[in-house]
Design a protein around this motif. Structure first.
Motif, PDB file in Angstrom:
ATOM      1  N   SER A   1      24.411   8.061 -43.326  1.00 50.64           N
ATOM      2  CA  SER A   1      24.594   8.117 -42.386  1.00 50.64           C
ATOM      3  C   SER A   1      23.434   9.706 -41.687  1.00 50.64           C
ATOM      4  O   SER A   1      22.898  10.270 -40.695  1.00 50.64           O
ATOM      5  CB  SER A   1      25.644   9.173 -41.817  1.00 50.64           C
ATOM      6  N   ARG A   2      22.330   9.411 -42.968  1.00 49.89           N
ATOM      7  CA  ARG A   2      21.389  10.560 -42.564  1.00 49.89           C
ATOM      8  C   ARG A   2      20.833  10.716 -43.848  1.00 49.89           C
ATOM      9  O   ARG A   2      20.614  10.036 -45.134  1.00 49.89           O
ATOM     10  CB  ARG A   2      21.948  12.197 -43.239  1.00 49.89           C
ATOM     11  N   VAL A   3      19.342  10.796 -43.487  1.00 47.17           N
ATOM     12  CA  VAL A   3      17.908  11.054 -44.308  1.00 47.17           C
ATOM     13  C   VAL A   3      17.624  12.314 -44.723  1.00 47.17           C
ATOM     14  O   VAL A   3      16.908  12.752 -43.415  1.00 47.17           O
ATOM     15  CB  VAL A   3      16.470   9.915 -43.733  1.00 47.17           C
ATOM     16  N   ASP A   4      17.360  12.979 -45.598  1.00 44.14           N
ATOM     17  CA  ASP A   4      16.514  14.806 -45.684  1.00 44.14           C
ATOM     18  C   ASP A   4      15.144  14.004 -46.178  1.00 44.14           C
ATOM     19  O   ASP A   4      15.196  13.441 -47.534  1.00 44.14           O
ATOM     20  CB  ASP A   4      17.423  15.533 -46.558  1.00 44.14           C
ATOM     21  N   TYR A   5      14.638  15.263 -45.853  1.00 46.08           N
ATOM     22  CA  TYR A   5      13.087  15.436 -46.313  1.00 46.08           C
ATOM     23  C   TYR A   5      12.568  16.649 -45.883  1.00 46.08           C
ATOM     24  O   TYR A   5      13.320  17.385 -44.805  1.00 46.08           O
ATOM     25  CB  TYR A   5      12.312  14.333 -45.897  1.00 46.08           C
ATOM     26  N   GLY A   6      11.154  17.401 -46.684  1.00 49.00           N
ATOM     27  CA  GLY A   6      11.472  18.197 -46.866  1.00 49.00           C
ATOM     28  C   GLY A   6      10.032  18.610 -45.573  1.00 49.00           C
ATOM     29  O   GLY A   6       8.793  19.715 -45.945  1.00 49.00           O
ATOM     30  N   ALA A   7       9.827  18.265 -44.929  1.00 48.89           N
ATOM     31  CA  ALA A   7       8.821  19.073 -43.756  1.00 48.89           C
ATOM     32  C   ALA A   7       8.513  20.443 -43.534  1.00 48.89           C
ATOM     33  O   ALA A   7       9.899  20.871 -43.164  1.00 48.89           O
ATOM     34  CB  ALA A   7       8.781  18.098 -42.522  1.00 48.89           C
ATOM     35  N   HIS A   8       8.161  21.041 -44.079  1.00 45.98           N
ATOM     36  CA  HIS A   8       8.381  22.914 -43.632  1.00 45.98           C
ATOM     37  C   HIS A   8       7.228  23.353 -42.068  1.00 45.98           C
ATOM     38  O   HIS A   8       6.224  22.481 -42.043  1.00 45.98           O
ATOM     39  CB  HIS A   8       8.670  23.414 -44.879  1.00 45.98           C
ATOM     40  N   GLY A   9       7.250  24.714 -42.651  1.00 46.87           N
ATOM     41  CA  GLY A   9       6.364  25.003 -40.848  1.00 46.87           C
ATOM     42  C   GLY A   9       5.221  24.759 -41.570  1.00 46.87           C
ATOM     43  O   GLY A   9       3.738  25.110 -41.152  1.00 46.87           O
ATOM     44  N   GLY A  10       4.434  25.408 -43.071  1.00 35.71           N
ATOM     45  CA  GLY A  10       3.693  25.818 -43.185  1.00 35.71           C
ATOM     46  C   GLY A  10       3.124  24.393 -43.593  1.00 35.71           C
ATOM     47  O   GLY A  10       1.040  24.671 -43.492  1.00 35.71           O
ATOM     48  N   ASP A  11       3.121  23.590 -42.792  1.00 36.64           N
ATOM     49  CA  ASP A  11       2.349  22.301 -42.883  1.00 36.64           C
ATOM     50  C   ASP A  11       1.907  21.740 -41.530  1.00 36.64           C
ATOM     51  O   ASP A  11       1.722  20.976 -41.478  1.00 36.64           O
ATOM     52  CB  ASP A  11       3.569  21.179 -43.640  1.00 36.64           C
ATOM     53  N   HIS A  12       2.763  22.349 -40.453  1.00 43.72           N
ATOM     54  CA  HIS A  12       2.387  22.011 -39.166  1.00 43.72           C
ATOM     55  C   HIS A  12       0.660  21.959 -38.618  1.00 43.72           C
ATOM     56  O   HIS A  12       0.353  21.493 -38.281  1.00 43.72           O
ATOM     57  CB  HIS A  12       3.183  22.762 -38.119  1.00 43.72           C
ATOM     58  N   VAL A  13      -0.112  22.839 -39.383  1.00 46.45           N
ATOM     59  CA  VAL A  13      -1.109  22.999 -38.748  1.00 46.45           C
ATOM     60  C   VAL A  13      -1.848  21.701 -39.107  1.00 46.45           C
ATOM     61  O   VAL A  13      -3.290  21.630 -38.877  1.00 46.45           O
ATOM     62  CB  VAL A  13      -1.732  24.422 -39.092  1.00 46.45           C
ATOM     63  N   LEU A  14      -1.978  20.952 -40.649  1.00 46.27           N
ATOM     64  CA  LEU A  14      -2.598  19.680 -40.885  1.00 46.27           C
ATOM     65  C   LEU A  14      -2.107  19.011 -40.979  1.00 46.27           C
ATOM     66  O   LEU A  14      -2.386  17.932 -40.759  1.00 46.27           O
ATOM     67  CB  LEU A  14      -2.642  20.592 -42.780  1.00 46.27           C
ATOM     68  N   TYR A  15      -0.925  18.130 -41.102  1.00 42.04           N
ATOM     69  CA  TYR A  15       0.152  17.240 -41.065  1.00 42.04           C
ATOM     70  C   TYR A  15       0.933  17.593 -40.080  1.00 42.04           C
ATOM     71  O   TYR A  15       1.776  17.461 -39.450  1.00 42.04           O
ATOM     72  CB  TYR A  15       0.993  17.451 -42.021  1.00 42.04           C
ATOM     73  N   PRO A  16      -0.092  15.934 -39.234  1.00 37.81           N
ATOM     74  CA  PRO A  16       0.796  15.789 -37.692  1.00 37.81           C
ATOM     75  C   PRO A  16       2.035  14.980 -37.372  1.00 37.81           C
ATOM     76  O   PRO A  16       2.788  15.310 -36.683  1.00 37.81           O
ATOM     77  CB  PRO A  16      -0.021  14.809 -37.078  1.00 37.81           C
ATOM     78  N   ASP A  17       2.933  14.655 -38.929  1.00 38.60           N
ATOM     79  CA  ASP A  17       3.819  13.898 -39.328  1.00 38.60           C
ATOM     80  C   ASP A  17       4.931  14.724 -39.973  1.00 38.60           C
ATOM     81  O   ASP A  17       6.169  14.840 -40.212  1.00 38.60           O
ATOM     82  CB  ASP A  17       4.006  12.591 -40.218  1.00 38.60           C
ATOM     83  N   CYS A  18       4.576  16.231 -39.922  1.00 39.75           N
ATOM     84  CA  CYS A  18       5.217  17.526 -40.488  1.00 39.75           C
ATOM     85  C   CYS A  18       5.593  18.472 -39.341  1.00 39.75           C
ATOM     86  O   CYS A  18       6.933  19.214 -39.210  1.00 39.75           O
ATOM     87  CB  CYS A  18       4.240  18.220 -41.093  1.00 39.75           C
ATOM     88  N   ARG A  19       5.476  17.943 -37.892  1.00 44.57           N
ATOM     89  CA  ARG A  19       5.132  18.551 -36.936  1.00 44.57           C
ATOM     90  C   ARG A  19       6.627  19.101 -36.402  1.00 44.57           C
ATOM     91  O   ARG A  19       7.644  17.602 -36.809  1.00 44.57           O
ATOM     92  CB  ARG A  19       4.796  18.673 -35.965  1.00 44.57           C
ATOM     93  N   PRO A  20       7.561  19.843 -35.449  1.00 41.13           N
ATOM     94  CA  PRO A  20       9.361  19.541 -35.284  1.00 41.13           C
ATOM     95  C   PRO A  20       9.029  18.283 -33.929  1.00 41.13           C
ATOM     96  O   PRO A  20       9.910  17.443 -33.801  1.00 41.13           O
ATOM     97  CB  PRO A  20       8.935  21.021 -34.426  1.00 41.13           C
TER      98      PRO A  20
END
Length: 237
Positions: free
Chosen positions: A121-140
């Protein structure tokens, strides 16, 4: 009879963030299926690290070969060895070369398919706040919209769980250390060499996180003198 535990698919690269996410899911009492991807990354050593961890934990682990798409995403320093790997701290102006086009959308789509296939029922992955500035597909915004899509893309809705979406690398490390995790069983460096380089943005972010927590990084680094970690970081060489 005890109830069957809920199941999640963890996108597990072998790095610090996904290693922590993996153990966090296990501590929730979930049945974990780890899913790793070979997309032609230069730092494919992370996949061997992931295999070893999953074997030790005795959890199902699948490495998916998607190298057929390499020609679609080979304009990144992470997938093209002919491109120089930029050194320095995480910042858009010097590490944009490490962006792999649409990577997380591809990986999440495949992980969602795996989840539906096994009844998770779930997929977990490790996007985090430090990636937001660089990787668009880690943004909230990306994660929230992918979560909306995952709820309607199949007859069995799947939730995307990114527990560290608003956390820093240091926050993730603090959480893992509180769980007693040993980060020698992770691989962070963007270079695919026997020892971590200590100079690429990923190594430097890792070293800064350990420095912020006041603990020693258990990994060995190839050139301690050149790594120039944040003040207080210690290298094992």
């Amino acid at each position: 009879m005890s109830p069957t535990p809920a199941t999640t698919v963890v996108i597990y690269s072998g790095g610090m963030d996904s290693y922590t996410v993996l153990h966090r899911a296990l501590r929730e009492g979930l049945k974990v299926h780890a899913l790793s991807f070979d997309y032609g990354q230069r730092h494919a050593r992370e996949l061997e690290v992931a295999r070893q961890v999953c074997q030790e934990l005795k959890i199902p682990h699948q490495v998916v070969d998607i190298t057929a798409i390499h020609g679609l995403i080979d304009n990144s320093a992470l997938t093209n060895a002919a491109r120089a790997m930029p050194d320095g701290d995480y910042a858009e102006d010097n590490l944009s070369a490490t962006v792999v086009p649409n990577r997380n959308m591809v990986l999440l789509s495949l992980a969602i398919a795996k989840a539906v296939n096994i009844g998770a029922s779930r997929v977990d992955y490790g996007a985090h706040g430090g990636d937001h500035v660089l990787y668009p597909d880690c943004r909230p915004e990306f994660v929230h919209k992918m979560n909306d899509v995952a709820a309607i893309a199949n007859f069995s809705p799947v939730a995307i769980h990114a527990p560290y979406l608003d956390a820093s690398k240091s926050d993730i490390l603090a959480d893992g250390l509180a769980m007693g995790l040993d980060y020698r069983h992770t691989w962070t460096c963007y270079e695919g060499r026997p020892l971590a380089c200590g100079r690429c943005g990923s190594c430097r972010e890792r070293l800064a996180a350990f420095a912020a927590q006041g603990v020693t990084d258990p990994l060995a680094y190839a050139a301690a003198a050149d790594a120039q970690p944040a003040v207080g970081a210690t290298l094992d060489v």
